[in-house]
Design an enzyme around this catalytic site. Structure first.
Site, PDB file in Angstrom:
ATOM      1  N   LYS A  64     -17.565  -1.673  -5.334  1.00 11.84           N
ATOM      2  CA  LYS A  64     -17.560  -1.486  -6.795  1.00 11.84           C
ATOM      3  C   LYS A  64     -16.901  -2.654  -7.498  1.00 11.84           C
ATOM      4  O   LYS A  64     -16.715  -2.661  -8.704  1.00 11.84           O
ATOM      5  CB  LYS A  64     -16.811  -0.198  -7.161  1.00 11.84           C
ATOM      6  CG  LYS A  64     -17.375   1.039  -6.511  1.00 11.84           C
ATOM      7  CD  LYS A  64     -16.536   2.254  -6.881  1.00 11.84           C
ATOM      8  CE  LYS A  64     -16.957   3.475  -6.078  1.00 11.84           C
ATOM      9  NZ  LYS A  64     -15.953   4.531  -6.105  1.00 11.84           N
ATOM     10  N   THR A  99     -11.745  -7.466  18.626  1.00 15.70           N
ATOM     11  CA  THR A  99     -10.411  -7.540  18.023  1.00 15.70           C
ATOM     12  C   THR A  99     -10.051  -6.201  17.379  1.00 15.70           C
ATOM     13  O   THR A  99      -8.931  -5.709  17.511  1.00 15.70           O
ATOM     14  CB  THR A  99     -10.352  -8.691  16.995  1.00 15.70           C
ATOM     15  OG1 THR A  99     -10.756  -9.891  17.646  1.00 15.70           O
ATOM     16  CG2 THR A  99      -8.966  -8.859  16.427  1.00 15.70           C
ATOM     17  N   ARG A 129      -9.105  -8.568   8.830  1.00 18.20           N
ATOM     18  CA  ARG A 129     -10.015  -9.709   9.091  1.00 18.20           C
ATOM     19  C   ARG A 129     -10.835  -9.934   7.830  1.00 18.20           C
ATOM     20  O   ARG A 129     -11.263  -8.986   7.175  1.00 18.20           O
ATOM     21  CB  ARG A 129     -10.944  -9.402  10.258  1.00 18.20           C
ATOM     22  CG  ARG A 129     -12.046 -10.436  10.381  1.00 18.20           C
ATOM     23  CD  ARG A 129     -12.808 -10.345  11.664  1.00 18.20           C
ATOM     24  NE  ARG A 129     -12.022 -10.800  12.788  1.00 18.20           N
ATOM     25  CZ  ARG A 129     -12.523 -11.009  13.995  1.00 18.20           C
ATOM     26  NH1 ARG A 129     -13.793 -10.795  14.229  1.00 18.20           N
ATOM     27  NH2 ARG A 129     -11.762 -11.429  14.983  1.00 18.20           N
TER      28      ARG A 129
HETATM   29  C1  NCD Z   1     -13.580 -14.806  17.877  1.00 16.19           C
HETATM   30  C2  NCD Z   1     -13.439 -14.765  16.383  1.00 16.19           C
HETATM   31  O1  NCD Z   1     -13.702 -13.739  15.785  1.00 16.19           O
HETATM   32  O2  NCD Z   1     -13.048 -15.787  15.838  1.00 16.19           O
HETATM   33  N1  NCD Z   1     -13.788 -13.555  18.445  1.00 16.19           N
HETATM   34  C3  NCD Z   1     -12.713 -12.801  18.735  1.00 16.19           C
HETATM   35  O3  NCD Z   1     -11.898 -12.475  17.908  1.00 16.19           O
HETATM   36  N2  NCD Z   1     -12.558 -12.475  20.020  1.00 16.19           N
HETATM   37  C4  NCD Z   1     -14.549 -15.773  18.358  1.00 16.19           C
HETATM   38  C5  NCD Z   1     -15.924 -15.763  17.797  1.00 16.19           C
HETATM   39  O4  NCD Z   1     -16.305 -14.890  17.005  1.00 16.19           O
HETATM   40  O5  NCD Z   1     -16.664 -16.666  18.168  1.00 16.19           O
END
Ligand code: NCD
Length: 323
Positions: free
Chosen positions: A97, A68, A118
């Protein structure tokens, strides 16, 4: 951003946070897919593009990711945009920190036009969106919550190969409880009429009762199954997922169920329709045998992956108001 969290797209993407699939309706998806097809043409011809020239996007990933992260970076750079890349901030930045998420977001939005994030906690993307004053926040996966851009590329892949997003029989297998890609894709399929989703998983990894109720109330028909023998032979799509090791407290338990369901050439022969597609968000860790890869129905390492980049090209261009 701010109060605009979970704001519906309603045909206008510019400046909006992308936190959940619930912000989209079928018309928004059509707009996105039209742009995605254009991006695909552009990328296939390797036409240099300056659609995102002069923009800077921060990619901040608190959880491991190569696909991603790389896909967003590639999408932005292919359109002439630039990125500030931060992986594992809990280890390498002021987060170590003790800096709060809010302060980190405020800092990076002062440098950039958008932030792709993320995070391991469900709901973190919405918190970030509240903290940000002007930068749109794109959720690249928040814990077991959602992964909207993955669902967008999954829906685009189904649309491209099957030709429709309604009247589908879909099989989803693996970690239905913790898989955020599964949660976002069910939300997406519920926007269309007459879809039935079979959910194949060990008992321990079934949807939680709240999600089952919530998703079912949207009109998509969910059928929970626990045995391969119950796989419907007319499914147009199989969506396989890995068991999410990082969500287990007890690793012995993970080991016991991680390979409860594995796609093999034999399983495909027994239950898969001739014109179905086999999808996986990846990474896979043994739940699809590599001997299945040459099967033309296996789209995960081919079309599905590239579609991720095309969809993100289109989404970033729309959110940054460049198309
Ligand atoms: C997925 C995620 O991160 O949720 N991966 C991704 O973004 N392609 C699926 C996973 O980690 O299993």
């Amino acid at each position: 951003m701010g109060k605009l969290n979970y704001q519906k797209i309603e045909g206008k993407f510019t400046g909006k946070d992308i936190l959940s699939l619930d912000q989209f309706d079928a018309t928004d998806l059509l707009i996105l897919f039209k742009h995605t097809a254009e991006m695909k043409k552009l990328a296939e011809k390797s036409t240099p593009s300056d659609i995102l020239k002069g923009t800077l996007t921060t990619l901040i990933f608190y959880e491991p990711s190569s696909r991603t992260f790389g896909s967003f970076g590639a999408a932005i750079k292919r359109l002439g945009g630039t990125t500030v890349d931060i992986q594992n901030p809990q280890q390498f930045s002021s987060v170590a920190k003790g800096e709060t998420l809010e302060d980190t977001i405020r800092t990076f939005e002062s440098y950039s036009n958008a932030i792709v994030m993320r995070h391991p906690q469900s709901g973190a993307a919405a918190l970030a969106a509240e903290a940000a004053e002007h930068s749109p926040i794109i959720n690249a996966g928040d814990g077991v919550g959602e992964h909207p851009t993955q669902a967008l590329l999954d829906l685009y892949t189904i649309y491209e190969h099957v030709g429709r997003l309604d009247n589908l029989t879909v099989l989803m297998a693996g970690d239905i409880l913790n898989g955020r890609t599964v949660h976002s894709l069910i939300r997406g399929l519920s926007l269309y009429k007459n879809n039935t989703v079979y959910l194949l998983s060990p008992k321990r990894l079934k949807l939680n009762a709240e999600d089952l109720k919530e998703f079912s109330s949207r009109g998509v028909k969910l059928v929970e199954i626990e045995s391969e023998k119950e796989i419907p032979k007319d499914a147009s799509v199989w969506y396989w997922t890995r068991v999410q090791k990082e969500r287990f407290e007890n690793l012995e338990e993970y080991e016991k169920i991680k390979h409860a369901f594995i796609v093999t050439p034999d399983l495909m022969k027994k239950y898969a329709a001739k014109d179905m597609i086999l999808m996986h968000p990846l990474p896979r860790v043994g739940e699809i045998e590599t001997t299945v890869d040459p099967d033309p129905r296996a789209v995960y390492l081919r079309h599905q992956m590239r579609n991720g980049m095309y969809v993100r090209m289109a989404l970033m261009a729309l959110v940054l108001g460049r198309v």
